[in-house]
Design an enzyme around this catalytic site. Structure first.
Site, PDB file in Angstrom:
ATOM      1  CG  HIS A  23       9.446   5.836  -1.320  1.00  0.00           C
ATOM      2  ND1 HIS A  23       8.849   6.396  -0.218  1.00  0.00           N
ATOM      3  CD2 HIS A  23       9.835   6.878  -2.097  1.00  0.00           C
ATOM      4  CE1 HIS A  23       8.861   7.719  -0.340  1.00  0.00           C
ATOM      5  NE2 HIS A  23       9.447   8.030  -1.469  1.00  0.00           N
ATOM      6  CG  ASP A  73       7.309  -3.467   3.116  1.00  0.00           C
ATOM      7  OD1 ASP A  73       7.356  -2.476   2.389  1.00  0.00           O
ATOM      8  OD2 ASP A  73       6.270  -3.883   3.662  1.00  0.00           O
TER       9      ASP A  73
HETATM   10  C1  GDG Z   1       6.072   2.044  -0.173  1.00  0.00           C
HETATM   11  C2  GDG Z   1       7.078   0.928   0.142  1.00  0.00           C
HETATM   12  C3  GDG Z   1       7.664   2.135   2.265  1.00  0.00           C
HETATM   13  C4  GDG Z   1      -3.091   0.636   4.831  1.00  0.00           C
HETATM   14  N1  GDG Z   1      -4.355   0.198   4.886  1.00  0.00           N
HETATM   15  C5  GDG Z   1      -5.129   1.290   4.638  1.00  0.00           C
HETATM   16  C6  GDG Z   1      -4.324   2.387   4.435  1.00  0.00           C
HETATM   17  N2  GDG Z   1      -3.074   1.949   4.540  1.00  0.00           N
HETATM   18  C7  GDG Z   1      -1.919   2.851   4.412  1.00  0.00           C
HETATM   19  C8  GDG Z   1      -1.160   2.885   5.696  1.00  0.00           C
HETATM   20  C9  GDG Z   1       0.237   3.267   5.236  1.00  0.00           C
HETATM   21  C10 GDG Z   1       0.266   2.826   3.785  1.00  0.00           C
HETATM   22  O1  GDG Z   1      -1.044   2.445   3.399  1.00  0.00           O
HETATM   23  C11 GDG Z   1       1.126   1.614   3.547  1.00  0.00           C
HETATM   24  O2  GDG Z   1       2.467   1.999   3.670  1.00  0.00           O
HETATM   25  P1  GDG Z   1       3.647   0.941   3.624  1.00  0.00           P
HETATM   26  O3  GDG Z   1       4.893   1.666   3.980  1.00  0.00           O
HETATM   27  O4  GDG Z   1       3.356  -0.135   4.593  1.00  0.00           O
HETATM   28  O5  GDG Z   1       3.661   0.309   2.176  1.00  0.00           O
HETATM   29  P2  GDG Z   1       3.651   0.782   0.605  1.00  0.00           P
HETATM   30  O6  GDG Z   1       2.375   1.409   0.229  1.00  0.00           O
HETATM   31  O7  GDG Z   1       4.044  -0.430  -0.130  1.00  0.00           O
HETATM   32  O8  GDG Z   1       4.793   1.907   0.466  1.00  0.00           O
HETATM   33  C12 GDG Z   1       7.232   0.795   1.660  1.00  0.00           C
HETATM   34  C13 GDG Z   1       6.756   3.250   1.791  1.00  0.00           C
HETATM   35  O9  GDG Z   1       6.633   3.277   0.360  1.00  0.00           O
HETATM   36  C14 GDG Z   1       7.253   4.612   2.256  1.00  0.00           C
HETATM   37  O10 GDG Z   1       8.572   4.835   1.830  1.00  0.00           O
HETATM   38  O11 GDG Z   1       7.576   2.036   3.668  1.00  0.00           O
HETATM   39  O12 GDG Z   1       8.203  -0.186   1.959  1.00  0.00           O
HETATM   40  O13 GDG Z   1       6.666  -0.310  -0.428  1.00  0.00           O
HETATM   41  O14 GDG Z   1       0.434   4.637   5.335  1.00  0.00           O
HETATM   42  O15 GDG Z   1      -1.767   3.823   6.514  1.00  0.00           O
HETATM   43  N3  GDG Z   1      -4.770   3.638   4.210  1.00  0.00           N
HETATM   44  C15 GDG Z   1      -6.121   3.811   4.171  1.00  0.00           C
HETATM   45  N4  GDG Z   1      -6.988   2.752   4.339  1.00  0.00           N
HETATM   46  C16 GDG Z   1      -6.542   1.494   4.575  1.00  0.00           C
HETATM   47  O16 GDG Z   1      -7.336   0.555   4.701  1.00  0.00           O
HETATM   48  N5  GDG Z   1      -6.603   5.041   3.971  1.00  0.00           N
END
Ligand code: GDG
Length: 452
Positions: free
Chosen positions: A169, A382
């Site tokens: 990821h 990222d």
């Molecule tokens: C890893 C990799 C890759 C955000 N604020 C709130 C909240 N979120 C959720 C979003 C989104 C998730 O968190 C963040 O996803 P990301 O992809 O941006 O980042 P990581 O958590 O670091 O994920 C990343 C991912 O895996 C998938 O392969 O894209 O690069 O680092 O879904 O919705 N959720 C809630 N409240 C919030 O305030 N419930």
């Protein structure tokens, strides 16, 4: 083989739930983060099971909670129990002090402590044992992320005919950075035991292939032209493919269109009359470039005074790895920068940065996405960044602007519609905020239409 017999077993460091104790009683709630957001809908739809750590080293009878969570999720949950020492050395140590910074090309943050490696390997074996107890050789075992790169190696000894896939990821770093890892050979040998490896982008694939090629004494052979590559080493071959992760676009758009979200969007907008809302929402992590974002926003207010009192940055910081000193320092740094900006530019009736340190409920988050005129994503590195994709999916009226770091996997797909920025370039990012602020509705619609 009858496809109906094939069960999917997802394996990740954490189960897709959070448990916490309030007043001596344990409670369960859905887990957060990009991995869960991407995989939960798949198991939810097709059934199967998920193997992972519960997130606590405390002892207790968690079966009633797991039953409740299984009923809500619609698939089985198989917990792996870890000791305090394992969590310290495998999770906080090898995974988060070595692999996380190294794979995000922030290698000066790595702590290559020798004792971490054994714990990593042992815990990977423990995961393999738990999978073996709960699967048949007909199942497809899909292992997730950097904490579990050695699982297939151990699983093969227990269930030699299991079919296994691995998905990374986070980014795979360029070879010059990966080669600094003292256990580079072990990690690559572990990866060779999977049947298929998936990464987000062609760049990650190139880097991984180069690591296989350049790491002595492996010097693996590579074949395959465009698309999926095949790595061969002694009697093993593994396919390496580019499978950019996404979200359930339809489900997210439907949520964004629901009456409750609609109502919350209007209420949120009304809190900021005559203003453009810039949204930043991330887990608290140094890879997300949060200090850089605040510095850029502050620089924009400094250099483009016409935006003062006309724009507000809403910054949501989701608590993450809160026991780790580096993360506590980051939180303090972010809060200091927010305070400084608000102190410098704020006037009665206008606070330039609204800050929330919490995990918002999903419908609230969808309302924030819908209401935001601009989404500001400044990751230093990222894997993909699903916030970018969720913002686009929630943008039903096609009136939002996405400002996106070129160092996210999402930039490879969103290059045409988003304003791409280099997050290290504070003035460049500030200029992008101004460009988005001034953008005509027509241009916004054209760009967002492309993104959607
Ligand atoms: C890893 C990799 C890759 C955000 N604020 C709130 C909240 N979120 C959720 C979003 C989104 C998730 O968190 C963040 O996803 P990301 O992809 O941006 O980042 P990581 O958590 O670091 O994920 C990343 C991912 O895996 C998938 O392969 O894209 O690069 O680092 O879904 O919705 N959720 C809630 N409240 C919030 O305030 N419930």
């Amino acid at each position: 083989m009858n496809m109906d017999d094939i069960r999917l077993v997802v394996v990740s460091n954490r189960l897709p739930i959070r448990i916490n104790r309030i007043d001596e009683k344990w409670h369960v709630s859905p887990g957060g983060g990009g991995l869960v957001a991407a995989l939960n809908p798949i198991l939810n739809k097709h059934g199967g099971s998920w193997v992972g750590w519960l997130g606590t080293t405390e002892e207790g009878d968690f079966s009633p909670l797991l039953k409740q969570a299984e009923n809500e999720a619609g698939y089985h949950l198989n917990p792996v129990f870890l000791t305090e020492e394992e969590v310290q050395n495998y999770y906080f140590g090898f995974s988060n002090e070595i692999l996380w910074p190294l794979f995000h090309s922030l290698e000066t943050r790595c702590n290559f402590k020798p004792e971490y490696w054994k714990a990593y390997s042992d815990v990977n074996q423990k995961f393999a044992e738990k999978i073996a107890e709960n699967c048949t050789e007909k199942d497809y075992i899909w292992v997730q992320d950097y904490q579990l790169m050695e699982v297939a190696l151990h699983l093969k000894k227990l269930k030699p005919n299991c079919r296994t896939g691995f998905f990374l990821h986070i980014p795979f770093p360029p070879p010059d950075i990966f080669l600094k890892l003292p256990w580079r050979t072990e990690i690559l040998k572990g990866l060779m035991e999977y049947d298929t490896i998936g990464v987000h982008t062609a760049n990650d694939q190139r880097n991984l292939i180069e690591a296989f090629r350049r790491t002595r004494p492996l010097s693996a052979k590579i074949s395959g032209t465009n698309g999926t590559k095949i790595v061969s080493l002694q009697n093993r071959t593994v396919k390496v493919g580019v499978f950019p992760i996404s979200i359930d676009y339809q489900a997210f758009s439907t949520l964004a269109a629901s009456p409750l979200v609609e109502e919350r969007t209007v209420a949120f907008h009304n809190e900021f009359p005559n203003q453009q809302i810039v949204l930043g929402t991330d887990r608290l992590d140094y890879t997300k470039g949060i200090p850089e974002r605040i510095l850029a926003f502050s620089n924009a207010l400094e250099r483009y005074p016409e935006m003062r009192e006309k724009i507000t940055l809403v910054q949501v910081l989701v608590p993450s790895r809160i026991q780790v000193p580096q993360y506590i320092e980051l939180k303090t740094e972010v809060e200091r920068l927010i305070g400084e900006t608000n102190g410098k530019f704020g006037v009665p009736g206008w606070t330039p940065i609204q800050y929330y340190y919490r995990n918002l409920p999903h419908d609230q988050l969808a309302a924030y996405y819908r209401a935001a005129d601009i989404a500001l994503i400044t990751s230093l590195r990222d894997g993909m960044n699903l916030v970018a994709k969720e913002y686009v999916a929630a943008n039903l009226e096609e009136r939002g602007v996405l400002i996106l770091s070129e160092f996210t996997g999402a930039a490879a797909e969103f290059g045409k519609g988003a304003i791409l920025i280099n997050p290290y370039d504070i003035e460049g990012t500030a200029d992008a905020i101004y460009q988005a602020y001034k953008m005509s509705n027509e241009e916004k619609r054209r760009r967002m239409h492309l993104l959607r």
